[in-house]
Write an enzyme that holds these catalytic residues in place. Structure first.
Site, PDB file in Angstrom:
ATOM      1  N   TYR A 147      -2.392  -0.503  10.671  1.00 25.13           N
ATOM      2  CA  TYR A 147      -2.298  -1.705   8.972  1.00 25.13           C
ATOM      3  C   TYR A 147      -0.917  -0.652   8.260  1.00 25.13           C
ATOM      4  O   TYR A 147      -0.047  -2.152   7.282  1.00 25.13           O
ATOM      5  CB  TYR A 147      -4.246  -1.378   8.074  1.00 25.13           C
ATOM      6  CG  TYR A 147      -3.901  -1.308   7.450  1.00 25.13           C
ATOM      7  CD1 TYR A 147      -4.135  -1.903   6.578  1.00 25.13           C
ATOM      8  CD2 TYR A 147      -3.422   0.003   6.162  1.00 25.13           C
ATOM      9  CE1 TYR A 147      -4.545  -2.426   5.367  1.00 25.13           C
ATOM     10  CE2 TYR A 147      -3.961  -0.267   4.935  1.00 25.13           C
ATOM     11  CZ  TYR A 147      -4.125  -1.807   4.202  1.00 25.13           C
ATOM     12  OH  TYR A 147      -3.800  -1.853   3.026  1.00 25.13           O
ATOM     13  N   SER A 160       0.926  -1.262   0.230  1.00 30.13           N
ATOM     14  CA  SER A 160       0.262   0.362   0.166  1.00 30.13           C
ATOM     15  C   SER A 160       0.852   0.890   0.201  1.00 30.13           C
ATOM     16  O   SER A 160       1.869   0.927   0.520  1.00 30.13           O
ATOM     17  CB  SER A 160      -0.478   0.085   1.411  1.00 30.13           C
ATOM     18  OG  SER A 160      -1.924   1.172   1.706  1.00 30.13           O
TER      19      SER A 160
HETATM   20  N1  LIG Z   1      -8.667  -1.458  -1.265  1.00 32.15           N
HETATM   21  C1  LIG Z   1      -7.696  -0.667  -1.030  1.00 32.15           C
HETATM   22  O1  LIG Z   1      -7.648   0.729  -1.235  1.00 32.15           O
HETATM   23  C2  LIG Z   1      -6.280  -0.420  -0.954  1.00 32.15           C
HETATM   24  C3  LIG Z   1      -5.455   0.731  -0.667  1.00 32.15           C
HETATM   25  C4  LIG Z   1      -4.003  -0.230  -0.310  1.00 32.15           C
HETATM   26  C5  LIG Z   1      -3.464  -1.760  -0.222  1.00 32.15           C
HETATM   27  N2  LIG Z   1      -5.234  -2.368  -0.539  1.00 32.15           N
HETATM   28  C6  LIG Z   1      -4.319  -4.681   0.031  1.00 32.15           C
HETATM   29  O2  LIG Z   1      -5.426  -4.860  -1.338  1.00 32.15           O
HETATM   30  C7  LIG Z   1      -5.396  -6.085  -0.251  1.00 32.15           C
HETATM   31  C8  LIG Z   1      -6.477  -6.463  -1.211  1.00 32.15           C
HETATM   32  O3  LIG Z   1      -7.949  -5.682  -0.580  1.00 32.15           O
HETATM   33  P1  LIG Z   1      -8.549  -5.569  -1.458  1.00 32.15           P
HETATM   34  O4  LIG Z   1      -9.322  -3.844  -1.077  1.00 32.15           O
HETATM   35  O5  LIG Z   1      -9.155  -6.125  -2.570  1.00 32.15           O
HETATM   36  O6  LIG Z   1     -10.073  -5.625  -0.148  1.00 32.15           O
HETATM   37  P2  LIG Z   1     -11.192  -6.885   0.003  1.00 32.15           P
HETATM   38  O7  LIG Z   1     -11.741  -6.533  -1.251  1.00 32.15           O
HETATM   39  O8  LIG Z   1     -12.092  -6.614   1.220  1.00 32.15           O
HETATM   40  O9  LIG Z   1     -10.235  -8.155  -0.099  1.00 32.15           O
HETATM   41  C9  LIG Z   1      -9.676  -9.045   0.772  1.00 32.15           C
HETATM   42  C10 LIG Z   1      -9.230  -9.827  -0.032  1.00 32.15           C
HETATM   43  O10 LIG Z   1      -8.880 -10.969   1.263  1.00 32.15           O
HETATM   44  C11 LIG Z   1      -9.356 -12.555   1.710  1.00 32.15           C
HETATM   45  N3  LIG Z   1      -9.149 -12.169   3.075  1.00 32.15           N
HETATM   46  C12 LIG Z   1      -9.327 -11.254   4.243  1.00 32.15           C
HETATM   47  N4  LIG Z   1      -8.883 -12.635   6.107  1.00 32.15           N
HETATM   48  C13 LIG Z   1      -8.312 -13.524   5.170  1.00 32.15           C
HETATM   49  C14 LIG Z   1      -8.182 -14.583   6.258  1.00 32.15           C
HETATM   50  N5  LIG Z   1      -8.012 -14.012   7.248  1.00 32.15           N
HETATM   51  N6  LIG Z   1      -7.599 -15.527   5.111  1.00 32.15           N
HETATM   52  C15 LIG Z   1      -7.457 -15.711   3.921  1.00 32.15           C
HETATM   53  N7  LIG Z   1      -8.382 -14.058   2.959  1.00 32.15           N
HETATM   54  C16 LIG Z   1      -8.601 -13.336   3.359  1.00 32.15           C
HETATM   55  C17 LIG Z   1     -10.947 -12.318   1.369  1.00 32.15           C
HETATM   56  O11 LIG Z   1     -11.868 -12.859   1.519  1.00 32.15           O
HETATM   57  P3  LIG Z   1     -12.182 -13.717   2.781  1.00 32.15           P
HETATM   58  O12 LIG Z   1     -13.361 -12.626   3.284  1.00 32.15           O
HETATM   59  O13 LIG Z   1     -12.834 -14.663   1.562  1.00 32.15           O
HETATM   60  O14 LIG Z   1     -11.214 -14.603   3.304  1.00 32.15           O
HETATM   61  C18 LIG Z   1     -10.363 -11.481   0.199  1.00 32.15           C
HETATM   62  O15 LIG Z   1     -10.671 -11.410  -0.824  1.00 32.15           O
HETATM   63  C19 LIG Z   1      -5.043  -5.625   0.779  1.00 32.15           C
HETATM   64  O16 LIG Z   1      -3.799  -6.782   1.403  1.00 32.15           O
HETATM   65  C20 LIG Z   1      -4.894  -4.843   1.162  1.00 32.15           C
HETATM   66  O17 LIG Z   1      -4.147  -4.416   2.179  1.00 32.15           O
HETATM   67  C21 LIG Z   1      -5.705  -1.760  -0.798  1.00 32.15           C
END
Ligand SMILES: NC(=O)c1ccc[n+]([C@@H]2O[C@H](COP(=O)([O-])OP(=O)(O)OC[C@H]3O[C@@H](n4cnc5c(N)ncnc54)[C@H](OP(=O)(O)O)[C@@H]3O)[C@@H](O)[C@H]2O)c1
Length: 262
Positions: A155, A142
């Protein structure tokens, strides 16, 4: 590794958001997939769609990566499955509030998912990729890795870990044919916002998830060590990296700096 080489990719956090979009784009590039998350129904629905739309082989692996036994199962798969040439360490979550509000169990759980899991999964696949002299690891960090000012709590520190981990992996494995990319998204439209109590539409400068992943994959094709899709002025990141590297010779001193008066 050639970006278009259709090895199998294991994508964590593939049930929604950035991970589901990586799965979609990698399938369209011809990669077979192993999709990992906790929500089996969502993984199955995505797998069925991608099989029918792209014809690639898609498997699902239901695992809670914060759980030691489940993490060990995914590690085993990465160690043993010679078809897997690309690991996308994407699963992650966040917590509401500041460090004082985030209790010990929540902090422990976040560190297991955001820190321990990507480190152990990378370590599990790395010996095989090094032995093959090819392959790649994509780590989703991030911009908060370098901007704790932008969000309170644990985080940002977890994402600093992912950035440094990626740099260490690249130093170790890059010369041996394994490409490591850190991807630093800023605010992106996914469920992570609602899961942490934020109304996504009130987030300023929100990027659509398809744009984020498409840009990150261009960074992958360019062989970038660090890809920051929202940063328009690439020279700013290069200057930041150069300033960090310029510190290194100054760290090699047997005496404390004069300002400490020792
Ligand atoms: N969206 C943003 O603004 C943003 C910005 C910077 C970085 N990121 C990073 O991008 C990555 C993806 O996030 P996203 O934004 O796409 O969010 P998201 O839609 O909430 O997706 C998160 C994914 O991680 C899985 N997950 C969560 N807890 C888990 C666990 N205990 N075991 C296995 N899988 C798990 C969830 O699936 P299940 O719930 O089915 O397990 C889901 O597939 C993360 O690392 C996040 O920190 C996001």
């Amino acid at each position: 590794m050639s970006a278009s080489r259709p090895t199998t990719a294991l994508v964590t956090g593939a049930s929604s958001g950035i991970g589901a979009t990586y799965a979609d784009r990698l399938a369209r590039r011809g990669h077979g997939l192993v999709l990992v998350a906790r929500s089996g129904d969502r993984l199955d629905a995505l797998a069925a769609r991608l099989r029918s739309e792209t014809g690639v082989a898609v498997e699902t692996l239901v695992a809670d990566l914060a759980d030691a036994a489940a993490l060990a199962r995914v590690e085993r798969r990465l160690r043993d499955d010679a078809a897997i040439g690309l690991l996308v360490n994407n699963a992650g979550s966040a917590l509401p509030g500041g460090i004082a509000d985030q209790g010990p169990d929540a902090i422990e759980g976040l560190i297991r998912l955001n820190v321990t899991a990507p480190a152990r999964l990378a370590a599990a696949v790395l010996p095989r990729l090094i032995a093959a002299g090819e392959g790649a690891i994509i780590n989703v960090a991030s911009v908060l890795a370098v901007a704790p000012e932008a969000m309170p709590g644990i985080y940002p520190a977890t994402k600093s870990f992912v950035l440094t981990l990626s740099q260490s992996l690249a130093l170790e494995a890059g010369p041996r044919g394994v490409y490591v990319q850190a991807v630093l998204p800023a605010a992106t439209r996914t469920e992570i916002w609602s899961k942490t109590g934020h109304a996504v539409d009130s987030v300023p400068g929100l990027m659509e998830v398809g744009d984020l992943v498409d840009a990150a994959l261009v960074g992958f094709d360019r062989g970038e060590a660090v890809t920051v899709p929202p940063l328009h002025d690439e020279a700013q990141w290069n200057a930041f990296s150069a300033a960090r590297l310029a510190l290194l010779p100054g760290f090699r001193q047997s005496r404390p700096a004069p300002r400490y008066g020792v």
